[in-house]
Scaffold this motif. Structure first.
Motif, PDB file in Angstrom:
ATOM      1  N   GLU A 110     -17.406  41.430   8.677  1.00  0.00           N
ATOM      2  CA  GLU A 110     -18.032  41.482   7.933  1.00  0.00           C
ATOM      3  C   GLU A 110     -19.722  42.419   9.014  1.00  0.00           C
ATOM      4  O   GLU A 110     -20.353  41.965   8.163  1.00  0.00           O
ATOM      5  CB  GLU A 110     -18.351  40.670  10.304  1.00  0.00           C
ATOM      6  CG  GLU A 110     -19.563  39.725  10.907  1.00  0.00           C
ATOM      7  CD  GLU A 110     -20.113  38.824   9.051  1.00  0.00           C
ATOM      8  OE1 GLU A 110     -19.759  38.250   8.739  1.00  0.00           O
ATOM      9  OE2 GLU A 110     -21.068  38.718   9.033  1.00  0.00           O
TER      10      GLU A 110
ATOM     11  N   SER B 234     -16.166  50.431   0.720  1.00  0.00           N
ATOM     12  CA  SER B 234     -17.377  50.010  -0.469  1.00  0.00           C
ATOM     13  C   SER B 234     -17.841  51.544  -0.742  1.00  0.00           C
ATOM     14  O   SER B 234     -17.382  52.293  -0.183  1.00  0.00           O
ATOM     15  CB  SER B 234     -18.489  49.005   0.026  1.00  0.00           C
ATOM     16  OG  SER B 234     -17.646  48.163   0.201  1.00  0.00           O
TER      17      SER B 234
ATOM     18  N   ARG C 265     -19.979  44.896   7.312  1.00  0.00           N
ATOM     19  CA  ARG C 265     -20.332  44.626   5.569  1.00  0.00           C
ATOM     20  C   ARG C 265     -21.177  44.123   5.291  1.00  0.00           C
ATOM     21  O   ARG C 265     -22.267  44.602   5.066  1.00  0.00           O
ATOM     22  CB  ARG C 265     -18.909  45.664   4.849  1.00  0.00           C
ATOM     23  CG  ARG C 265     -18.104  46.966   4.836  1.00  0.00           C
ATOM     24  CD  ARG C 265     -16.908  47.464   4.583  1.00  0.00           C
ATOM     25  NE  ARG C 265     -16.597  48.521   4.636  1.00  0.00           N
ATOM     26  CZ  ARG C 265     -15.834  48.918   5.707  1.00  0.00           C
ATOM     27  NH1 ARG C 265     -16.073  48.158   6.503  1.00  0.00           N
ATOM     28  NH2 ARG C 265     -15.483  50.062   5.836  1.00  0.00           N
ATOM     29  N   ARG C 266     -20.985  42.998   5.781  1.00  0.00           N
ATOM     30  CA  ARG C 266     -21.845  41.864   4.753  1.00  0.00           C
ATOM     31  C   ARG C 266     -23.567  42.124   5.513  1.00  0.00           C
ATOM     32  O   ARG C 266     -23.910  41.689   5.025  1.00  0.00           O
ATOM     33  CB  ARG C 266     -21.182  40.183   4.553  1.00  0.00           C
ATOM     34  CG  ARG C 266     -19.335  40.402   4.354  1.00  0.00           C
ATOM     35  CD  ARG C 266     -19.821  39.006   3.985  1.00  0.00           C
ATOM     36  NE  ARG C 266     -18.376  38.397   2.803  1.00  0.00           N
ATOM     37  CZ  ARG C 266     -17.598  37.794   3.200  1.00  0.00           C
ATOM     38  NH1 ARG C 266     -16.995  37.922   4.947  1.00  0.00           N
ATOM     39  NH2 ARG C 266     -16.515  37.600   1.750  1.00  0.00           N
ATOM     40  N   ARG C 267     -22.946  42.424   6.213  1.00  0.00           N
ATOM     41  CA  ARG C 267     -24.595  42.592   7.246  1.00  0.00           C
ATOM     42  C   ARG C 267     -25.874  44.276   6.606  1.00  0.00           C
ATOM     43  O   ARG C 267     -26.419  43.517   7.198  1.00  0.00           O
ATOM     44  CB  ARG C 267     -24.502  42.607   8.384  1.00  0.00           C
ATOM     45  CG  ARG C 267     -24.014  41.447   9.121  1.00  0.00           C
ATOM     46  CD  ARG C 267     -23.858  41.774  10.764  1.00  0.00           C
ATOM     47  NE  ARG C 267     -23.185  39.693  11.299  1.00  0.00           N
ATOM     48  CZ  ARG C 267     -22.862  39.726  12.514  1.00  0.00           C
ATOM     49  NH1 ARG C 267     -23.640  40.849  13.797  1.00  0.00           N
ATOM     50  NH2 ARG C 267     -22.335  38.373  12.892  1.00  0.00           N
TER      51      ARG C 267
ATOM     52  N   LEU D   6     -17.366  42.798  -2.986  1.00  0.00           N
ATOM     53  CA  LEU D   6     -16.220  42.451  -1.111  1.00  0.00           C
ATOM     54  C   LEU D   6     -15.889  40.773  -1.485  1.00  0.00           C
ATOM     55  O   LEU D   6     -14.832  41.119  -0.924  1.00  0.00           O
ATOM     56  CB  LEU D   6     -17.385  42.250  -0.322  1.00  0.00           C
ATOM     57  CG  LEU D   6     -16.969  42.413   1.122  1.00  0.00           C
ATOM     58  CD1 LEU D   6     -15.388  43.413   1.472  1.00  0.00           C
ATOM     59  CD2 LEU D   6     -17.952  42.647   2.047  1.00  0.00           C
ATOM     60  N   ASP D   7     -16.854  39.401  -1.936  1.00  0.00           N
ATOM     61  CA  ASP D   7     -16.621  37.804  -1.859  1.00  0.00           C
ATOM     62  C   ASP D   7     -15.336  37.715  -2.985  1.00  0.00           C
ATOM     63  O   ASP D   7     -13.971  37.638  -2.486  1.00  0.00           O
ATOM     64  CB  ASP D   7     -17.314  37.728  -2.704  1.00  0.00           C
ATOM     65  CG  ASP D   7     -18.189  37.285  -1.326  1.00  0.00           C
ATOM     66  OD1 ASP D   7     -18.154  37.962  -0.364  1.00  0.00           O
ATOM     67  OD2 ASP D   7     -19.609  36.315  -1.378  1.00  0.00           O
TER      68      ASP D   7
ATOM     69  N   HIS E   6     -21.941  42.991  -2.691  1.00  0.00           N
ATOM     70  CA  HIS E   6     -21.773  41.284  -1.616  1.00  0.00           C
ATOM     71  C   HIS E   6     -20.522  40.533  -2.830  1.00  0.00           C
ATOM     72  O   HIS E   6     -19.347  40.046  -2.554  1.00  0.00           O
ATOM     73  CB  HIS E   6     -22.693  41.186  -1.578  1.00  0.00           C
ATOM     74  CG  HIS E   6     -23.738  40.913  -0.804  1.00  0.00           C
ATOM     75  ND1 HIS E   6     -22.861  40.803   0.552  1.00  0.00           N
ATOM     76  CD2 HIS E   6     -24.508  42.104  -0.629  1.00  0.00           C
ATOM     77  CE1 HIS E   6     -22.990  41.404   1.782  1.00  0.00           C
ATOM     78  NE2 HIS E   6     -24.785  42.384   0.487  1.00  0.00           N
TER      79      HIS E   6
END
Lengths: 172, 793
Positions: free
Chosen positions: B402, B465, B404-406, B433-434, B430
């Motif tokens: 989470e 990442s 990292r997604r932000r 990562l997904d 993204h």
């Protein structure tokens, strides 16, 4: 260099099925004898103390380190290198699997890796990936990360085991 | 010109497919030809006398006993070699302030690290040369030794090169935005000291060179295990005072490189100098101890770093203080400032944030010189960045995915420029990562981890990442004054039998360059890859190019090959149109024949076209261009580098009783743009990952305070072997670069860049419930037990 190492010793052995007679320095390693005197450059010298496996060859049925054995010790022995194993076709399926799976990159470890893998495969059966990894754990490869090598050996083990089962089934 | 690479049913669809490597069958049969496999008439062997001191003045050299050994031809001192070979200074103009003293092929008055060559013995056999080298008596006067990195600049520390004034080789500071303000206003700040150990490449084939100087022809030929034949041509010509045109460098099979074989080594240049003095072939092949003491080392960094985040976990600022020690000389000609420079260029790389301060300090010391090694600087920058991001997530009680997604750059944010001024053309953080989360079944893995914990088994998940620098432009070396080519060329020709030959300036180190080129040329011309013979690694034969480094083979060399192949296709079709009384635009080439593009019907085989062009040119119209050979060169021009991106994950188990880490599985999703050969890319990733795993868990060069290298053998410097290595799942996202028709970026270093950070984060994920954390690589059982408080002395 001490005098004893400077001494020369007569040896008679077979290499890749051919008789070889030579007078070798007492201190010469078998891998150097094969590479320098016989021109068999398939196996390589690398760590020079038995750790990396690049010099792995077959002596009297066992995979051994060509850098840990003296040429003088090979008197009377039956020695096979990747060149001979290629000519007889004994490892043709393994070599094909290595190419198909890209189980080699620079190829420097490959001749030794093939001899080590064939030693495991010759025992028959279908070794697990863990057993394959364990058996090859004395052969260093910096390029592949080993997975492709394990894949290739596993594929050949399964193919050979399948062929052996079929032969067995046909005979029953 | 457009090629519908996305359509698998297009004609000649070899790009994007797994095509076998043409050189692999040779290697599995033991028919490789490495430098040490080559024997020339009158070939002599050189062995080097190397300094046993980390720092010493060289007094008299007594070679009487050495010369008495049967087979010895001559003994050379530094002064002997200096008569025919000029010293070099490894600085680059764009690395402002970088300094380094002149370095000789053989040390002349001072030895500055254990292993530096101080004399050379030439003999008719290697055994005689080695025996005699051990009998050369050098009178050394020990000098004060500098080994500690962090005190190298202290006033009380001796200065290794008094002419330079101090032990500082290079320093660079990025300062962007308001770092102090960001930290002052942060919701949370995390910090740590990270350490990456000194590594070396441990190429299975040691460094090797065979040089023949033929005074009758006035030509020097070097068979060299190298990644950059044209660069070596320049270097040998310059320092041996030969015209560049009279130096030929041939690079056949190379037994592993990884950056180790892209540098100029004093013993290799000395070998060339000796060949020139003696007028006969001279071979040098390093032994394993020489490899450990003289192959370049890398990654010896100590980094204090901190990260500020807001309440939502948004990154506010990075603050990085990086130190590295490079040995006594900057390495020629790429210099030893690049690694530290990369660290400060790449920290925080995947993330969209504003405030950035990063300083690198590069100092001299009396150890083996360090320089560029696979994934230069990346493993360090990724470990710092991803280690801190995970610490911030833990501080906030946030899931590592989470946070990292932000913070990752949005996939539609490009073009973008990072606070370190790195320019990104197009990345896919993204999407990658997904894909990773799906591939590893992240939630199921977390459940397995929790179940294991209930059994008292400590498992951890680590994510990392990263960005990777590939396809370098002249901004990497050329603008600094180095004759290191960022462009690369390819010549493609059709022979009378309709087969195609491609000559390329990029080289084969085992990564599959020749297969990659064969399938690109096959698709570009319209023949089967088996009809393409690829020639690389010969400066007298191939177009001028840079060779293999910085993940440029497919992106630069591949594009040159594609453009040359397409140009040859046009040339062939012009001749075919004349023969068939058609128009080039109404013909195509498929599977080795000129065809009608609508029906696929064969009109003319290339073999027949070749027969007419080469033997019955009289039947063709006068003035018709009939050159069935084309050359193209390619260089990137829009961006200094083509950045790629990716993300890795590690799942592992820590035995808290023994400190042993068992790797259970590893994942990598990366985006190298257009994938030319999926299998070759996957295996580059896997091999790179394992090289990174070595750094995370095993590899560390040890020195004592006197600068003695303590673990110079493969029994003592541990590398990953088959038994310790996990299976690896590799996935891809493809964002082709728009700079080329091919769209390929590099893939050779992504695995090594991200693996150590993923392992570190996984170990700390496992240890966190126990209140322990490790940030000093390699994560040996001892270091883990110390972190757990089980060892305290």
């Amino acid at each position: 260099m001490t005098e004893i190492v400077r001494d020369r010793i007569d040896v008679a052995l077979t290499v890749n099925g051919e008789p070889v007679e030579a007078r070798v320095p007492a201190g010469q390693h078998l891998i150097d004898f094969l590479r320098l005197e016989l021109g068999l450059t398939g196996a390589h010298a690398s760590c020079e103390h038995g750790v990396c496996g690049a010099c792995t060859i077959r002596v009297d049925g066992d995979a051994v380190r060509g850098c840990l054995m003296l040429a003088a010790q090979a008197d009377g022995a039956e020695v096979w290198t990747v060149e001979g194993l290629t000519d007889t076709g004994e490892i043709a399926d393994l070599q094909a699997a290595f190419v198909a799976r890209n189980a080699l990159q620079c190829g420097f470890c490959t001749p030794g890796m093939l001899v080590a893998a064939q030693e495991l495969l010759a025992r028959g059966g279908a070794p697990s990936r863990g057993e394959i990894r364990e058996h090859l754990s004395g052969n260093y490869c910096r390029c592949t990360g080993y997975e492709a090598i394990v894949d290739a050996v596993e594929a050949v083990a399964m193919a050979r085991a399948g062929a052996a089962a079929q032969e067995g089934g046909g005979g029953a | 010109m457009t090629i519908a690479f996305g359509n698998p049913d297009r004609p000649n669809s070899y790009i994007g497919k797994t095509v076998p490597r043409p050189n692999a069958p040779r290697l599995v049969q033991g028919r490789g030809r490495f430098v040490d496999d080559i024997t020339l008439p009158r070939m002599a062997h050189v062995a080097f006398v190397r300094s046993p001191y980390a720092h010493a003045r060289i007094g008299g050299i007594d070679a009487a006993a050495a010369k008495a050994v049967k087979g010895v031809l001559r003994v050379f001192t530094g002064a002997d070699i200096a008569e025919v070979c000029t010293p070099w200074v490894a600085v680059l103009a764009h690395l402002k302030g970088l300094k380094s003293p002149p370095q000789h092929a053989l040390a002349t008055d001072r030895a500055t690290w254990v292993g530096e060559p101080v004399a050379a013995v030439l003999a008719t056999t290697r055994a005689a040369a080695e025996e005699a080298a051990s009998l050369v008596e050098v009178a050394y006067e020990a000098l004060p030794v500098v080994t500690d990195m962090m005190s190298a600049l202290d006033e009380t520390t001796p200065v290794i090169h008094p002419d330079l004034g101090d032990n500082l080789a290079f320093r660079r500071l990025h300062d962007e935005g308001d770092v102090e303000g960001a930290f002052a206003g942060a919701h949370a700040v995390v910090s740590a000291r990270f350490r990456t150990a000194r590594h070396t490449g441990v190429t299975l084939e040691p460094r090797s060179i065979l040089v023949d100087w033929n005074p009758a022809e006035g030509q020097l030929v070097a068979w060299h295990a190298t990644q950059a034949p044209h660069m070596m041509q320049t270097v040998l010509a310059k320092h041996l005072a030969l015209p560049e045109s009279r130096v030929r460098v041939i690079c056949g099979d190379v037994g592993g490189s990884y950056g180790i074989k892209v540098h100029v080594y004093p013993d290799e240049v000395a070998t060339a100098a000796i060949a020139k003095i003696m007028g006969r072939p001279v071979k040098f092949v390093a032994d394993r101890l020489e490899s450990f003491t003289t192959d370049i080392h890398a990654r010896d960094h100590i980094v204090d770093a901190r990260l500020a985040v807001d309440e939502a976990g948004r990154i506010l600022a990075f603050d990085v203080d990086d130190w590295t020690a490079i040995g006594p000389y900057s390495v020629y000609p790429r210099t030893s400032a690049i690694e530290g420079n990369q660290v400060v260029n790449l920290c925080g790389g995947p993330y969209d944030f504003a405030n950035y301060r990063a300083r690198t300090t590069v100092v001299f010391q009396n150890k083996t010189p360090t320089c560029q090694y696979r994934a230069v600087g990346h493993p360090i920058a990724v470990a710092i960045t991803e280690g801190l991001v995970d610490m911030a997530a833990a501080e906030l009680g946030m899931d590592p995915v989470e946070i990292r997604r932000r913070n990752l750059y949005a996939d539609d944010a490009y073009p973008a420029t990072s606070p370190a001024k790195m320019r990104f053309e197009g990345l896919s953080h993204h999407a990658s990562l997904d894909k990773l989360v799906a591939l590893m079944d992240y939630d199921a893995l977390r459940a397995d981890q929790a179940a294991a914990r209930k059994r008292g088994v400590h498992r951890g998940i680590g994510i990392a990442s990263f960005i990777e620098l590939t396809n370098p432009s002249p901004f990497m070396y050329g603008i600094g004054g180095a004759r290191i080519s960022a462009q690369d060329g390819c010549t493609v020709r059709m022979d009378p039998d309709g087969s195609v030959v491609a000559l390329s300036g990029v080289t084969e180190q085992g990564q599959g360059t020749e297969a990659m080129l064969a399938q690109i040329v096959a698709e570009g011309v319209g023949v089967s890859p088996s009809e393409v013979r690829v020639v690389t690694g010969d400066t007298q034969v191939t177009p001028y190019g840079g060779g293999t480094w910085a993940s440029r083979g497919a992106g630069i060399g591949g594009e040159a090959a594609l453009q040359a192949a397409r140009a040859l296709r046009d040339s062939i079709l012009e001749v075919a149109a004349a023969m068939l009384q058609s128009e080039p635009g109404r013909l195509d080439i498929r599977a080795g024949a000129v065809v009608d593009p609508d029906t696929g019907e064969e009109r003319l085989s290339l073999a027949e076209l070749g027969r007419i062009v080469y033997f019955r040119g009289d039947t063709l119209p006068k003035g018709l261009p009939r050159e069935l050979v084309q050359t193209r060169h390619f260089i990137t021009s829009e961006y200094p580098f083509a950045f790629t991106n990716g993300v890795q994950a590690s799942y592992l188990e820590v035995d808290v009783e023994t400190g042993v880490v068992t790797l259970l599985k590893h994942w990598c999703v990366e985006d190298c743009g257009r994938i030319v050969n999926p299998q070759l890319v996957d295996e580059q990733i896997r091999g790179g990952i394992v090289q990174g795993l070595g750094g995370a868990l095993y590899e560390e060069i040890h020195y004592d305070e006197e600068g003695q290298l303590l673990n110079g053998s493969m029994a003592d410097y541990l590398v990953p072997m088959a038994a310790e290595t996990p299976d690896m799942i590799v996935g891809h996202v493809e964002t082709p670069t728009k700079e080329s028709l091919l769209g390929a970026k590099g893939a050779g270093e992504a695995g090594t860049a991200g693996a150590p950070a993923a392992v570190m984060n996984a170990i700390n994920d496992a240890l966190r419930p126990l209140g322990a954390q490790v940030t000093e690589m390699p994560f040996t059982p001892e270091r883990i037990l110390r972190a757990l408080g089980a060892i305290e002395d």
